[in-house]
Design an enzyme around this catalytic site. Structure first.
Site, PDB file in Angstrom:
ATOM      1  CG  ASP A  81     -63.786-118.811  60.479  1.00  0.00           C
ATOM      2  OD1 ASP A  81     -64.932-118.359  60.653  1.00  0.00           O
ATOM      3  OD2 ASP A  81     -62.757-118.128  60.655  1.00  0.00           O
ATOM      4  CG  ASP A 125     -63.841-112.502  64.766  1.00  0.00           C
ATOM      5  OD1 ASP A 125     -63.577-113.587  65.317  1.00  0.00           O
ATOM      6  OD2 ASP A 125     -63.822-112.341  63.536  1.00  0.00           O
TER       7      ASP A 125
HETATM    8  C1  DGJ Z   1     -62.684-115.132  61.415  1.00  0.00           C
HETATM    9  C2  DGJ Z   1     -62.570-115.699  62.790  1.00  0.00           C
HETATM   10  O1  DGJ Z   1     -63.647-115.305  63.562  1.00  0.00           O
HETATM   11  C3  DGJ Z   1     -61.254-115.298  63.410  1.00  0.00           C
HETATM   12  O2  DGJ Z   1     -61.166-115.748  64.711  1.00  0.00           O
HETATM   13  C4  DGJ Z   1     -60.148-115.860  62.561  1.00  0.00           C
HETATM   14  O3  DGJ Z   1     -60.153-117.255  62.645  1.00  0.00           O
HETATM   15  C5  DGJ Z   1     -60.299-115.400  61.134  1.00  0.00           C
HETATM   16  N1  DGJ Z   1     -61.603-115.658  60.610  1.00  0.00           N
HETATM   17  C6  DGJ Z   1     -59.289-116.072  60.252  1.00  0.00           C
HETATM   18  O4  DGJ Z   1     -59.461-115.731  58.940  1.00  0.00           O
END
Ligand code: DGJ
Length: 699
Positions: free
Chosen positions: A446, A503
């Protein structure tokens, strides 16, 4: 080179296209033709002569060439292809002359030199006939350290029979939004200072020629494969010519050096509508950029626990969730954020990559063993490039961050300066220890904030870190996530294997995002999860059928808490997942063709098998139509003379308000490709926010 020594010519071509470069004498060449394949006997120097522009009043006495690196020194009336300074800050204006050329096996390298300034400029073009993709790169070498403000990969002319350009902007939970900008004198500039590819600035451009749609006409497509933030200049010169330049974002090259290199620019010409660009990008990424550890392995159905538990990790709960996910059809379980340090909120612990023993007293192995016992592989989330001020790492090494100490935080975090050798070593050692100590088969990587400033060394250092991990853990797959789709580009995808597109698990948002992203991304890399009944990012409640089928359009997974599912919802999810598994072997190789829907409320695509013997259409009705009856849905990409049997896979989903007897409600139909592409499919009436799935087989 042609016998006419005054004009140097080169050609790259495959079955469908030719790209011709020509130069007067020793000058840098121009792309004088890029379009449908020319006859083999074409005289290239004649072609260059024939395209030579006239001169009229009010301009210079010759038209300065729109070369692959337009030179300010030669009175070029637009944005130059490079911009340099020496170590005293004085502007350098090179004037390149031909030095050497290598032309073999679909690769053309042109070397130009400015002996006075001690500069060598190289342009490298590579054509991949299987996808039709042209990859263009440039390097610049100097005998003494210089500063580079701008260095473009070879510059392409843009067509003049085009009214507009299409590029992309976006935001968190709203990736891949389309901007259409009419061509006009002057430049359209996209300069991305975020230091990452970004939601805000996907580095892609489509230039449709007049009359082009998804399914017909000519179009050109471009993508800059770079994860550090890009700059694009699409300019109409005062004389009417048009140029397209790409490169790193302004200010990216931070220090004087003797060698500079652009990222690859992916460029495609299509004679088959915008879909021709889309399928070239999809195929090229899948077949030539992506390096899956086990290419023959089917993409496993994911389960990701983020939206089920967030930071609230409890062994028994996670085991219960894992068992249920496996029962629904999941094959990979990904433990998301929250397993390390004191990570109970997003305010703390990034950088402290040790297991939280309050949540996992026996370490991660008991959970991993359970996941394996359920028949799933195990994946884990990390965010290596970041640090929270509230972390042991920051307290020990406050000097490891990128940017100023008093900079604005993003999600309560700072970026580490990954180019520092000690940071590289720290991150490698911690990640390698994690991967060595556990049977981890997947890493979700991430990146949740923008950088304080662009710096190409950061992207290069991140590439180096991932490359080293990949070399030493070659069976591990990596996902590129950055608050969803904040780092999607062919640079990161040459070293990772999946993207977290957004997301947003809201299927209506997803339908649109997936539709636009298909201009560049194949199914095989595009993660899509079935979210909770009430979406956590839109607050909207949607039916499981829509959620499941929209996830089944791409690399399918689940992300809701399976304990919330009713019996009916679980059953629908099982059925759709079973369908996906039964079909994934050909879907993974399929082209995604966007349909020109005649109803703006309908977002539709056709996924066509590589052998063109079968297809599936997903037709999502995102909102109520303005007209009463569904407009026929015209397909594309079929053989007009072939017959196809088509079947409405989910015809039982027709609501009671569909009172008539369209054939597909009860039976399969056998129709020619010509009919399906010209007249289209007559679908039953349905509710807004629902989706039809149509299977087709060539007879
Ligand atoms: C942002 C990501 O896009 C989510 O899917 C998740 O992994 C969160 N971060 C976790 O902090």
């Amino acid at each position: 080179m042609t016998p006419d020594t005054k004009i140097r010519c080169w050609r790259l071509q495959d079955q469908t296209q030719s790209l011709v470069l020509a130069a007067d004498g020793d000058q840098l060449p121009e792309i004088v033709y890029w379009g449908p394949r020319l006859p083999d006997a074409s005289d290239l120097s004649m072609l260059a002569l024939a395209a030579r522009p006239d001169v009229t009043g009010g301009i210079l006495d010759a038209v300065p060439p729109l070369s692959i690196c337009p030179e300010a020194r030669r009175s070029f009336p637009g944005h130059p292809g490079l911009s340099l300074r020496d170590d005293t800050g004085a502007v350098l204006l090179p004037r390149f002359s031909f030095h050497d050329a290598k032309d073999a096996d679909n690769e053309l390298t042109l070397i130009y030199r400015d002996a006075d300034l001690g500069l060598d400029y190289q342009a490298i073009f590579t054509l991949t006939p299987s996808s039709g993709m042209i990859v263009a790169r440039a390097t610049l070498e100097s005998t003494r350290p210089i500063g580079v403000q701008w260095l473009a990969p070879p510059v392409f002319p843009a067509p003049q029979n085009s009214q507009e350009m299409i590029d992309f902007h976006g935001r968190w939970i709203g990736e891949f939004q389309v901007s259409r900008t009419p061509w006009a004198p002057g430049a359209r500039l996209r300069d991305n200072p975020t230091g990452r590819t970004g939601h805000e600035h996907f580095p892609g451009l489509i230039v449709p020629c007049n009359g082009a749609t998804n399914t017909q006409g000519q179009a050109y497509g471009f993508h800059y494969g770079w994860s550090g933030g890009h700059r694009m200049v699409a300019e109409e010169l005062p004389d009417g010519r048009r140029q397209i330049q790409w490169g790193h974002a302004s200010g990216s090259y931070r220090e004087a050096a003797t060698r500079f290199e652009t990222a690859p620019l992916y460029a495609v010409f299509s004679d088959a509508g915008i879909n021709g660009c889309a399928t070239a990008f999809q195929r090229h990424l899948r077949d030539s950029v992506l390096k899956l550890p086990t290419p023959d392995r089917s993409r496993p159905v994911h389960y990701n626990c983020w939206e089920a538990v967030y930071f609230d990790h409890d062994h028994d709960t996670l085991c219960d969730i894992a068992s249920r996910a496996a029962e629904l059809g999941a094959e990979r379980f990904v433990l998301d954020d929250g397993w390390f340090g004191q990570r109970n909120t997003d305010t703390t612990s990034l950088g402290d990559w040790t297991i939280n023993h309050e949540k996992y007293p026996g370490g991660l192995m008991p959970l991993i063993n359970h996941v394996h016992a359920c028949g799933m592989t195990f994946g884990i989330w990390v965010e290596p490039e970041m640090v929270n001020p509230d972390s042991d790492l920051y307290r020990t090494h406050p000097d490891w961050i990128l940017g100023d100490a008093d900079q604005l935080l993003g999600r309560q975090q700072l970026a580490l300066n990954v180019a520092l050798p000690e940071v590289q070593a720290y991150l490698y050692d911690h990640l390698a220890a994690l991967l060595s100590a556990h049977p981890i088969e997947y890493v979700k990587w991430d990146h949740n904030r923008v950088l304080p400033e662009p710096d190409h060394r950061q992207a290069m250092a991140v590439y180096a870190l991932i490359d080293r991990l990949r070399a030493n853990f070659p069976t591990v797959e990596f996902e590129s996530c950055a608050s969803g789709g904040g780092r999607i580009d062919f640079g990161i995808l040459s070293r990772t294997h999946r993207v977290w597109l957004s997301d947003s698990n809201d299927p209506l948002e997803r339908l649109r995002i997936q539709h636009e992203a298909a201009l560049f991304l194949p199914m095989v890399v595009t993660g899509s999860h079935v979210g909770p009944r009430i979406c956590h990012t839109s607050g909207r409640a949607t039916d499981i059928r829509l959620r499941a089928w929209v996830a089944a359009q791409r690399h399918m997974g689940f992300e809701m808490d399976p304990r919330e599912l009713t019996k009916d919802e679980a059953q629908v999810l099982r059925e759709v997942t079973t369908w996906w598994k039964a079909n994934r072997s050909w879907l993974q190789q399929a082209d995604i063709l966007r349909l020109d829907s005649d109803d703006p409320a309908m977002i539709a695509e056709l996924q066509r098998a590589a052998e063109a013997d079968r297809f599936v259409v997903f037709a999502g009705l995102s909102e109520s139509s303005t007209q009463i009856l569904p407009r026929p849905l015209r397909l594309c990409g079929l053989d007009p003379d072939a017959k196809y049997e088509i079947r409405l896979l989910n015809r039982d989903d027709a609501p009671a308000l569909s009172r008539g007897t369209p054939l597909l409600k009860t039976d399969a139909a056998t129709l020619s490709g010509q009919y399906l592409m010209h007249q289209g499919i007559t679908l039953p009436w349905t509710f807004p926010q629902s989706i039809w799935v149509i299977e087709g087989t060539r007879l």
